[in-house]
Design an enzyme around this catalytic site. Structure first.
Site, PDB file in Angstrom:
ATOM      1  CG  ASP A 185      -1.989  -1.052   1.206  1.00  0.00           C
ATOM      2  OD1 ASP A 185      -1.749  -2.132   0.629  1.00  0.00           O
ATOM      3  OD2 ASP A 185      -3.063  -0.814   1.774  1.00  0.00           O
ATOM      4  CE  LYS A 248      -5.357   2.029   2.539  1.00  0.00           C
ATOM      5  NZ  LYS A 248      -4.192   1.374   3.182  1.00  0.00           N
ATOM      6  CE  LYS A 284      -7.011  -1.210   2.705  1.00  0.00           C
ATOM      7  NZ  LYS A 284      -5.668  -1.722   3.055  1.00  0.00           N
TER       8      LYS A 284
END
Length: 348
Positions: A185, A248, A284
């Site tokens: 991430d 995300k 996400k």
């Protein structure tokens, strides 16, 4: 892809509801001229000017419309017989996360045990999607999750600020991948994006994508710092063009974090990107998703905006720490008719 705003009636089932386009949906005409990223290793570089033309050529986001659409979807209920399915699906989509300076090996081991078997009293509860930790704790999580379906995710690239040289960011990624991370991430440089240095953001994401190797790359936009929904749309497209496997919302360290209007815009971008390129990118949400009701509302949003193809842990995740216990309590209520108190489940 023409808009199809059929507005299904309230009470639509999250499993069988009708797909509805979000406000400001992309059209085939609008996609003309959107650049395809150069192949890794080709040496080709996209300029700020070329990226600006493409990104600022995207349809503007109707902020009021997006907020109204997200609010309307939040009022939807799902059929009682589908609720247990939805709760189990939400559990399977959780990236169980600990990203604190005080994290210890013991805390990560405990989190991994919960990720593998969220409710020891009920083996029917599925495992979560992943455990997300800092790079120096990846090896601990890797050892604890060996033999399970739970992935190991690691934040990287000077999380949460993204303020570091590319060399430092790539070293951060290498540490995580070498320790066994299945997913990385990363955070974008919001200062570069907001200053219009799109090529810098693009090249950094592309370089990190290459450094990840076989690991999946989730790119954090930190939408709370992007100011407008138009910027959220542009940043989503920019990082998807650069090779992101997931987009995300947030680090969870900045407020506001995930919000339904932001998720709606990102899901719309992922849907339209897939229609334009044939490559499906996941989404996400992270930060502020604390209750089962919140999670189910996001599942409805996914189903009604991107479509059923995204209603899987392969393409939708929820980054959370406290959410899992509420999902377990609501699941127990569905099975027994009585709420189990929070003391019945471990605290993380």
């Amino acid at each position: 892809m023409p808009a199809d705003d059929r507005n299904p009636s309230p009470g639509v089932d999250v499993v069988s509801g009708t797909t509805v386009q979000a406000p400001g949906a992309m059209t085939d005409t609008a996609l003309a001229g959107v650049p395809v990223p150069p192949a890794p290793g080709s040496g080709a570089v996209l300029s700020d000017a070329a990226l600006r033309r493409a990104l600022h050529g995207l349809p503007g986001v109707d902020q009021t419309g997006a907020q109204a659409r997200a609010a309307a979807l939040a009022t939807r209920s799902i059929k009682r017989e589908a609720k247990l399915w939805a709760l189990d699906m939400a559990v399977r989509m959780v990236d169980l996360t600990t990203l604190e300076g005080a994290d210890t090996h013991g805390k990560v081991r405990g989190l991994c045990a919960k990720a593998r078997q969220p409710d020891p009293a009920d083996p029917a509860v599925p495992p979560v999607a992943a455990v997300c930790v800092y790079p120096d704790l990846v090896s601990v999580a890797r050892a604890e999750l060996a033999g399970s379906s739970v992935a190991v995710a690691s934040v990287a690239t000077a999380f949460p600020s993204g303020r570091a040289s590319l060399a430092v960011k790539l070293a951060d990624v290498a540490e995580a991948v070498d320790a066994g991370a299945d997913e990385v991430d990363m955070v974008i440089d919001r200062g570069a994006f907001l200053s219009g240095r799109y090529a810098q953001v693009y090249e950094e994401v592309r370089a990190v994508r290459e450094a990840c190797g076989n690991a999946h790359l989730k790119v954090i936009l930190e939408t709370g710092e992007l100011v407008t929904l138009d910027n959220v749309s542009r940043a989503s497209w920019l990082v998807m063009l650069a090779g992101a496997d997931f987009i995300k919302t947030s680090t969870g360290k900045v407020q506001p974090a995930a919000t339904p209007p932001v998720a709606l815009v990102m899901l719309s971008a992922a849907r339209d990107f897939a229609a334009a390129t044939g490559r499906r990118v996941g989404v996400k949400v992270a930060g502020g998703v604390r209750t089962a009701k919140d999670a189910i509302r996001y599942l409805v949003l996914v189903r009604e905006t991107a479509g059923p193809e995204w209603l899987t842990p392969d393409y939708f995740r929820i980054g959370a720490s406290s959410l899992l216990n509420d999902l377990l309590m609501q699941r127990s209520k569905q099975l027994t008719g009585a709420y189990a108190g929070p003391d019945y489940f471990t605290l993380d």
